[in-house]
Motif scaffolding. Structure first.
Motif, mmCIF file in Angstrom:
data_model
loop_
_atom_site.group_PDB
_atom_site.id
_atom_site.type_symbol
_atom_site.label_atom_id
_atom_site.label_comp_id
_atom_site.label_asym_id
_atom_site.label_seq_id
_atom_site.Cartn_x
_atom_site.Cartn_y
_atom_site.Cartn_z
ATOM 1 N N PRO A 1 25.475 -0.342 1.385
ATOM 2 C CA PRO A 1 24.997 0.028 0.080
ATOM 3 C C PRO A 1 23.604 -0.026 -0.456
ATOM 4 C CG PRO A 1 26.629 -1.560 0.150
ATOM 5 C CD PRO A 1 26.218 -1.588 1.511
ATOM 6 N N VAL A 2 22.844 -0.744 0.280
ATOM 7 C CA VAL A 2 21.359 -0.670 0.121
ATOM 8 C C VAL A 2 20.872 0.806 0.606
ATOM 9 C CG1 VAL A 2 19.107 -1.367 0.831
ATOM 10 C CG2 VAL A 2 20.873 -2.881 0.587
ATOM 11 N N ALA A 3 21.252 1.254 1.847
ATOM 12 C CA ALA A 3 21.008 2.786 2.324
ATOM 13 C C ALA A 3 21.371 3.625 1.221
ATOM 14 C CB ALA A 3 21.404 2.784 3.578
ATOM 15 N N GLU A 4 22.615 3.681 0.765
ATOM 16 C CA GLU A 4 23.194 4.549 -0.004
ATOM 17 C C GLU A 4 22.572 4.824 -1.291
ATOM 18 O OE1 GLU A 4 27.774 4.116 1.802
ATOM 19 O OE2 GLU A 4 27.033 3.070 0.011
ATOM 20 N N ALA A 5 22.132 3.808 -1.810
ATOM 21 C CA ALA A 5 21.383 3.598 -3.216
ATOM 22 C C ALA A 5 19.827 4.117 -2.901
ATOM 23 C CB ALA A 5 21.370 2.217 -3.768
ATOM 24 N N ALA A 6 19.211 3.798 -1.912
ATOM 25 C CA ALA A 6 17.962 4.351 -1.677
ATOM 26 C C ALA A 6 18.000 5.847 -1.499
ATOM 27 C CB ALA A 6 17.329 3.755 -0.327
ATOM 28 N N LEU A 7 19.053 6.265 -0.886
ATOM 29 C CA LEU A 7 19.192 7.760 -0.751
ATOM 30 C C LEU A 7 19.586 8.799 -1.826
ATOM 31 C CD1 LEU A 7 19.217 10.198 1.227
ATOM 32 C CD2 LEU A 7 21.683 9.916 1.703
ATOM 33 N N ALA A 8 20.157 7.958 -2.812
ATOM 34 C CA ALA A 8 20.460 8.593 -3.970
ATOM 35 C C ALA A 8 19.238 8.642 -5.070
ATOM 36 C CB ALA A 8 21.830 7.873 -4.854
ATOM 37 N N GLN A 9 18.559 7.362 -5.057
ATOM 38 C CA GLN A 9 17.151 7.407 -5.789
ATOM 39 C C GLN A 9 16.331 8.550 -5.267
ATOM 40 O OE1 GLN A 9 16.523 3.309 -5.191
ATOM 41 N NE2 GLN A 9 17.434 2.499 -7.146
ATOM 42 N N ILE A 10 16.421 8.424 -4.110
ATOM 43 C CA ILE A 10 15.185 9.454 -3.512
ATOM 44 C C ILE A 10 15.729 11.027 -4.009
ATOM 45 C CG2 ILE A 10 14.558 10.628 -1.352
ATOM 46 C CD1 ILE A 10 14.484 7.834 0.022
ATOM 47 N N ASP A 11 16.753 11.403 -3.739
ATOM 48 C CA ASP A 11 17.224 12.497 -4.019
ATOM 49 C C ASP A 11 17.323 12.959 -5.534
ATOM 50 O OD1 ASP A 11 17.868 13.119 -1.425
ATOM 51 O OD2 ASP A 11 20.127 12.789 -1.399
ATOM 52 N N ALA A 12 17.331 11.940 -6.352
ATOM 53 C CA ALA A 12 17.255 12.099 -7.800
ATOM 54 C C ALA A 12 15.787 12.777 -8.191
ATOM 55 C CB ALA A 12 17.712 10.825 -8.575
ATOM 56 N N VAL A 13 14.733 11.983 -7.377
ATOM 57 C CA VAL A 13 13.514 12.553 -7.702
ATOM 58 C C VAL A 13 13.058 13.577 -7.135
ATOM 59 C CG1 VAL A 13 11.125 11.543 -7.640
ATOM 60 C CG2 VAL A 13 12.967 9.909 -8.243
ATOM 61 N N ALA B 1 0.812 -1.117 -0.136
ATOM 62 C CA ALA B 1 0.117 0.005 -0.123
ATOM 63 C C ALA B 1 0.789 1.423 0.137
ATOM 64 C CB ALA B 1 -0.951 -0.162 1.105
ATOM 65 N N LEU B 2 2.198 1.082 0.170
ATOM 66 C CA LEU B 2 2.962 2.173 0.322
ATOM 67 C C LEU B 2 3.173 2.612 -1.379
ATOM 68 C CD1 LEU B 2 5.517 1.185 2.986
ATOM 69 C CD2 LEU B 2 3.873 3.179 3.194
ATOM 70 N N SER B 3 3.731 4.023 -1.361
ATOM 71 C CA SER B 3 4.155 4.341 -2.794
ATOM 72 C C SER B 3 5.326 3.785 -2.976
ATOM 73 C CB SER B 3 4.021 5.822 -2.695
ATOM 74 O OG SER B 3 5.211 6.397 -2.022
ATOM 75 N N ALA B 4 5.743 3.778 -4.142
ATOM 76 C CA ALA B 4 7.311 3.454 -4.580
ATOM 77 C C ALA B 4 8.406 3.972 -3.669
ATOM 78 C CB ALA B 4 7.595 3.260 -5.948
ATOM 79 N N GLN B 5 8.135 5.191 -3.856
ATOM 80 C CA GLN B 5 9.162 6.272 -2.945
ATOM 81 C C GLN B 5 8.992 5.909 -1.494
ATOM 82 O OE1 GLN B 5 11.506 7.776 -4.102
ATOM 83 N NE2 GLN B 5 11.569 9.857 -3.503
ATOM 84 N N GLU B 6 7.735 5.859 -0.979
ATOM 85 C CA GLU B 6 7.945 5.458 0.577
ATOM 86 C C GLU B 6 8.555 4.108 0.778
ATOM 87 O OE1 GLU B 6 3.527 7.571 1.800
ATOM 88 O OE2 GLU B 6 3.617 5.797 0.907
ATOM 89 N N ARG B 7 8.452 3.173 -0.026
ATOM 90 C CA ARG B 7 8.768 1.842 0.141
ATOM 91 C C ARG B 7 10.337 2.082 0.110
ATOM 92 N NH1 ARG B 7 4.767 -0.099 -3.352
ATOM 93 N NH2 ARG B 7 6.188 -0.173 -5.123
ATOM 94 N N ARG B 8 10.979 2.781 -0.864
ATOM 95 C CA ARG B 8 12.306 2.954 -1.180
ATOM 96 C C ARG B 8 12.888 3.820 0.221
ATOM 97 N NH1 ARG B 8 11.969 5.493 -5.530
ATOM 98 N NH2 ARG B 8 12.030 3.578 -6.763
ATOM 99 N N LEU B 9 12.037 4.707 0.626
ATOM 100 C CA LEU B 9 12.489 5.418 1.797
ATOM 101 C C LEU B 9 12.820 4.443 3.253
ATOM 102 C CD1 LEU B 9 13.063 8.304 3.625
ATOM 103 C CD2 LEU B 9 10.572 8.197 3.987
ATOM 104 N N TYR B 10 11.752 3.685 3.499
ATOM 105 C CA TYR B 10 11.428 3.108 4.755
ATOM 106 C C TYR B 10 12.711 1.875 4.696
ATOM 107 C CZ TYR B 10 8.019 6.011 6.863
ATOM 108 O OH TYR B 10 7.531 6.913 7.460
ATOM 109 N N GLU B 11 12.741 1.349 3.523
ATOM 110 C CA GLU B 11 13.650 0.308 3.161
ATOM 111 C C GLU B 11 15.271 0.804 3.398
ATOM 112 O OE1 GLU B 11 12.885 -1.284 -0.703
ATOM 113 O OE2 GLU B 11 11.671 -2.639 0.020
ATOM 114 N N GLY B 12 15.668 1.906 2.901
ATOM 115 C CA GLY B 12 16.841 2.607 2.936
ATOM 116 C C GLY B 12 17.026 2.854 4.400
#
Length: 235
Positions: A72-84, A44-55
Motif C-alpha cells: 500500500p505504501v508503494a501504490e500510494a506513492a506511485l499514485a501521488q507521483i503520477d498525479a503530479v 535535502a531531497l524534494s518532496a517528490q524525490e522523497r515520495r519516489l525513493y520511499e515508494g
C-alpha cells in the motif's frame, strides 16, 4: 523475474542526497531515511524525490523481502507521483521505472512471487561530459574544441562556466565554440578555470572536466614535428 538496478557508473561518489537515496535503494531496498526524517540527506531531497525513493524502497521490500504490508505504501506513492507528473533526474528515472514495474506486476497478480534477475540490470543513463580536447586555450575564445561524453541528448545544453551553449551531438561527442573568458575572471598565474557540464548531469559541477583559459596561450608544436627529449637547450 525483475531486472534490478545497477550501481552508479564512474563519476558517482560525491554523496549528494539523491545519490545516497539511490545507493540505499540499490543495495538493500532501505527505506529512506534509515533513522527518521531528521537525516540531513533525507531532508535535502524534494518532496517528490522523497515520495519516489520511499515508494520504490517499499515496493522492493514487499516484492523481495516478504513484507506485503509495504505494497500500500508503494501504490500510494506511485499514485501521488503520477498525479503530479514524473519529472526526475536520470537516477530518479530508474527508481521510478522500478516502482512502476513492481506495482504493475503486483496489481496484475497479487500472489506472484518476484525475484531479482541475475542478468544485466538497468542503470541510470545520465548525460555526462567526460573530457575536452583540447582542455585549454586563449582567453579570447572563438575557437572550436571537441567534447567527449556519454548519453548526450541530440540537442544538448552545455554549461561552459556561467555560459550556456546549445550544441548538436551524436550521443557521445560534439564540437563547440569556446566563449570568451568571463569579464570578472579571477586569474592565477595567467590562467582561469571553469567547469563544463551538460544539462541533466545530476552532479552539475562535480566530476566534470575543467577548461583552462590562458592569458598567454601555451605554445603548440608544429604539425609533423616531434620534440627530441635528448636534445640539449639551444642545440
Amino acid at each position: 523475474m525483475v531486472a534490478w538496478i545497477l550501481g552508479l557508473a564512474p563519476g558517482g561518489g560525491v554523496d549528494l542526497p539523491e545519490e545516497i537515496a539511490y545507493q540505499n535503494l540499490q543495495h538493500d531496498c532501505i527505506l529512506t531515511p534509515q533513522d527518521g526524517s531528521d537525516d540531513p540527506y533525507y531532508t535535502a531531497l524534494s518532496a517528490q524525490e522523497r515520495r519516489l525513493y520511499e515508494g520504490a524502497a517499499a515496493a522492493c521490500r514487499a516484492a523481495f523481502y516478504d513484507e506485503p504490508d509495504q505494497w500500500p505504501v508503494a501504490e500510494a506513492a506511485l499514485a501521488q507521483i503520477d498525479a503530479v507528473g514524473a519529472d526526475f533526474t536520470c537516477l530518479g528515472d530508474v527508481a521510478y521505472e522500478v516502482l512502476r514495474e513492481l506495482v504493475a506486476v503486483h496489481t496484475t497478480d497479487p500472489t506472484a512471487r518476484l525475484v531479482r534477475g541475475d542478468g544485466p540490470g538497468r542503470g541510470p543513463a545520465c548525460p555526462r561530459v567526460i573530457s575536452l580536447e583540447p582542455d585549454h586555450g586563449a582567453a579570447s575564445g572563438g575557437y572550436r574544441i571537441h567534447l567527449v561524453g556519454e548519453h548526450l541528448p541530440s540537442t544538448s545544453v552545455i554549461h561552459f562556466g556561467d555560459v550556456d551553449l546549445t550544441v548538436q551531438t551524436d550521443g557521445d561527442s560534439a564540437s563547440l565554440i569556446v566563449p570568451p573568458a568571463p569579464v570578472d575572471a579571477e586569474w592565477s598565474a595567467g590562467e582561469h578555470s571553469v567547469q563544463v557540464w551538460v544539462e541533466g548531469w545530476y552532479m552539475q559541477v562535480f566530476n566534470t572536466p575543467t577548461f583552462v583559459y590562458e592569458l598567454e596561450p601555451r605554445p603548440r608544436p608544429s604539425p609533423g614535428t616531434v620534440a627530441d627529449p635528448t636534445a640539449s637547450p639551444g642545440g
